[in-house]
Write a protein that holds these residues in place. Structure first.
Motif, PDB file in Angstrom:
ATOM      1  N   ASN A   1       4.328  16.004  -0.349  1.00 33.23           N
ATOM      2  CA  ASN A   1       4.763  15.081  -1.405  1.00 33.23           C
ATOM      3  C   ASN A   1       5.631  13.939  -0.871  1.00 33.23           C
ATOM      4  OD1 ASN A   1       3.372  16.001  -3.592  1.00 33.23           O
ATOM      5  ND2 ASN A   1       4.972  17.432  -4.216  1.00 33.23           N
ATOM      6  N   GLU A   2       5.548  13.701   0.428  1.00 39.82           N
ATOM      7  CA  GLU A   2       6.290  12.618   1.038  1.00 39.82           C
ATOM      8  C   GLU A   2       5.560  11.299   0.793  1.00 39.82           C
ATOM      9  OE1 GLU A   2       7.906  11.922   5.405  1.00 39.82           O
ATOM     10  OE2 GLU A   2       8.053  14.027   4.788  1.00 39.82           O
ATOM     11  N   ALA A   3       6.318  10.295   0.372  1.00 40.50           N
ATOM     12  CA  ALA A   3       5.725   8.989   0.085  1.00 40.50           C
ATOM     13  C   ALA A   3       5.876   8.068   1.281  1.00 40.50           C
ATOM     14  CB  ALA A   3       6.397   8.372  -1.132  1.00 40.50           C
ATOM     15  N   ARG A   4       4.891   7.213   1.468  1.00 41.96           N
ATOM     16  CA  ARG A   4       4.925   6.180   2.502  1.00 41.96           C
ATOM     17  C   ARG A   4       4.465   4.889   1.858  1.00 41.96           C
ATOM     18  NH1 ARG A   4       0.801   4.804   7.271  1.00 41.96           N
ATOM     19  NH2 ARG A   4       2.085   3.254   8.311  1.00 41.96           N
ATOM     20  N   SER A   5       5.224   3.831   2.067  1.00 43.94           N
ATOM     21  CA  SER A   5       4.840   2.507   1.565  1.00 43.94           C
ATOM     22  C   SER A   5       4.824   1.513   2.709  1.00 43.94           C
ATOM     23  CB  SER A   5       5.829   2.013   0.500  1.00 43.94           C
ATOM     24  OG  SER A   5       5.771   2.841  -0.634  1.00 43.94           O
ATOM     25  N   VAL A   6       3.844   0.637   2.687  1.00 44.16           N
ATOM     26  CA  VAL A   6       3.736  -0.460   3.642  1.00 44.16           C
ATOM     27  C   VAL A   6       3.735  -1.748   2.832  1.00 44.16           C
ATOM     28  CG1 VAL A   6       2.307  -1.555   5.407  1.00 44.16           C
ATOM     29  CG2 VAL A   6       2.437   0.945   5.292  1.00 44.16           C
ATOM     30  N   TRP A   7       4.621  -2.668   3.187  1.00 46.90           N
ATOM     31  CA  TRP A   7       4.731  -3.956   2.497  1.00 46.90           C
ATOM     32  C   TRP A   7       4.365  -5.061   3.466  1.00 46.90           C
ATOM     33  CZ3 TRP A   7       6.196  -4.562  -2.626  1.00 46.90           C
ATOM     34  CH2 TRP A   7       6.676  -3.420  -3.272  1.00 46.90           C
ATOM     35  N   ARG A   8       3.646  -6.069   2.961  1.00 49.22           N
ATOM     36  CA  ARG A   8       3.247  -7.218   3.770  1.00 49.22           C
ATOM     37  C   ARG A   8       3.592  -8.500   3.018  1.00 49.22           C
ATOM     38  NH1 ARG A   8      -0.637  -3.418   4.199  1.00 49.22           N
ATOM     39  NH2 ARG A   8      -1.288  -2.820   6.283  1.00 49.22           N
ATOM     40  N   ASP A  43       0.873  -1.163   0.000  1.00 46.30           N
ATOM     41  CA  ASP A  43       0.000   0.000   0.000  1.00 46.30           C
ATOM     42  C   ASP A  43       0.912   1.215   0.000  1.00 46.30           C
ATOM     43  OD1 ASP A  43      -2.578  -1.293   0.290  1.00 46.30           O
ATOM     44  OD2 ASP A  43      -1.954  -1.765   2.340  1.00 46.30           O
ATOM     45  N   GLY A  44       0.593   2.187  -0.828  1.00 47.35           N
ATOM     46  CA  GLY A  44       1.394   3.402  -0.875  1.00 47.35           C
ATOM     47  C   GLY A  44       0.528   4.631  -0.731  1.00 47.35           C
ATOM     48  N   GLN A  45       1.091   5.643  -0.106  1.00 57.69           N
ATOM     49  CA  GLN A  45       0.395   6.911   0.068  1.00 57.69           C
ATOM     50  C   GLN A  45       1.348   8.041  -0.287  1.00 57.69           C
ATOM     51  OE1 GLN A  45      -0.472   6.624   4.267  1.00 57.69           O
ATOM     52  NE2 GLN A  45      -2.632   6.243   3.846  1.00 57.69           N
ATOM     53  N   LEU A  46       0.789   9.091  -0.811  1.00 57.54           N
ATOM     54  CA  LEU A  46       1.562  10.297  -1.096  1.00 57.54           C
ATOM     55  C   LEU A  46       0.887  11.448  -0.370  1.00 57.54           C
ATOM     56  CD1 LEU A  46       3.962  11.410  -2.671  1.00 57.54           C
ATOM     57  CD2 LEU A  46       2.414  11.818  -4.583  1.00 57.54           C
ATOM     58  N   ASP A  47       1.615  12.080   0.544  1.00 56.24           N
ATOM     59  CA  ASP A  47       1.069  13.204   1.295  1.00 56.24           C
ATOM     60  C   ASP A  47       0.915  14.389   0.344  1.00 56.24           C
ATOM     61  OD1 ASP A  47       0.948  15.670   2.837  1.00 56.24           O
ATOM     62  OD2 ASP A  47       1.482  14.433   4.574  1.00 56.24           O
ATOM     63  N   PRO A  48      -0.313  14.888   0.157  1.00 53.92           N
ATOM     64  CA  PRO A  48      -0.528  15.972  -0.801  1.00 53.92           C
ATOM     65  C   PRO A  48       0.129  17.295  -0.393  1.00 53.92           C
ATOM     66  CG  PRO A  48      -2.543  15.518   0.403  1.00 53.92           C
ATOM     67  CD  PRO A  48      -1.544  14.467   0.807  1.00 53.92           C
ATOM     68  N   ASN A  49       0.407  17.460   0.889  1.00 51.39           N
ATOM     69  CA  ASN A  49       1.004  18.708   1.363  1.00 51.39           C
ATOM     70  C   ASN A  49       2.530  18.707   1.251  1.00 51.39           C
ATOM     71  OD1 ASN A  49      -1.546  19.769   2.086  1.00 51.39           O
ATOM     72  ND2 ASN A  49      -1.468  18.599   3.985  1.00 51.39           N
TER      73      ASN A  49
END
Length: 133
Positions: A91-98, A83-89
Motif C-alpha cells: 500500500n505504499e504510494a509513489r508519485s512522479v511529477w513532471r 503519475d501515481g502508483q500504489l503498491d498492492p502488497n
C-alpha cells in the motif's frame, strides 16, 4: 535551492537584484558528469533561465553565468503532469511529477521515492504556473 549554487550564487543574486526582480522560486539541475548547472528562477518580472558552465570544453577554464529573461507571456506550453502508483502488497504510494514547457524547453522531474522528494519541484511549478501565459 540557493545553497546548491556554489560560486554562482552571489553573481546570480546580484543579477536578480540589478534587474529589480523578486525571486519567487528557484530550481537547479546539475549534470553529475561535468558539474554544469541549469538554474531556473521564477520572478515577478519573468522566468530567468541560466547556465553555469565552463567557457570552453576544458573544465578548468573560467566559468560563465549566462542567462536569458523570458517574459511570462512568452513562456509557452507549460504544464505539470503526474503519475501515481500504489503498491498492492505494501500500500505504499509513489508519485512522479513532471514540469514541462515547450518554450523555453523545460523538462523537470521529481519522484516521491528520492531523497529530495517532490516539494521543491512543486514549489517551483506553482510559482511558474501562476504567471505563465
Amino acid at each position: 535551492e540557493w545553497d546548491s549554487l556554489g560560486r554562482a550564487r552571489a553573481l546570480l543574486q546580484k543579477q536578480v537584484g540589478d534587474l529589480g526582480a523578486s525571486e519567487l522560486a528557484t530550481h537547479v539541475s546539475t549534470n553529475r558528469d561535468n558539474g554544469r548547472q541549469r538554474i531556473l528562477v521564477a520572478t515577478d518580472v519573468g522566468l530567468l533561465d541560466y547556465s553555469w558552465a565552463p567557457m570552453s570544453p576544458d573544465p578548468r577554464s573560467p566559468w560563465l553565468l549566462r542567462g536569458l529573461v523570458v517574459r511570462w507571456q512568452n513562456v509557452h506550453g507549460m504544464r505539470l503532469q503526474t503519475d501515481g502508483q500504489l503498491d498492492p502488497n505494501t500500500n505504499e504510494a509513489r508519485s512522479v511529477w513532471r514540469l514541462i514547457a515547450e518554450d523555453p524547453k523545460i523538462e523537470l522531474l521529481a519522484d516521491t521515492t528520492t531523497e529530495e522528494g517532490v516539494a521543491p519541484l512543486l514549489a517551483f511549478a506553482g510559482a511558474c504556473l501562476r504567471f505563465a501565459g
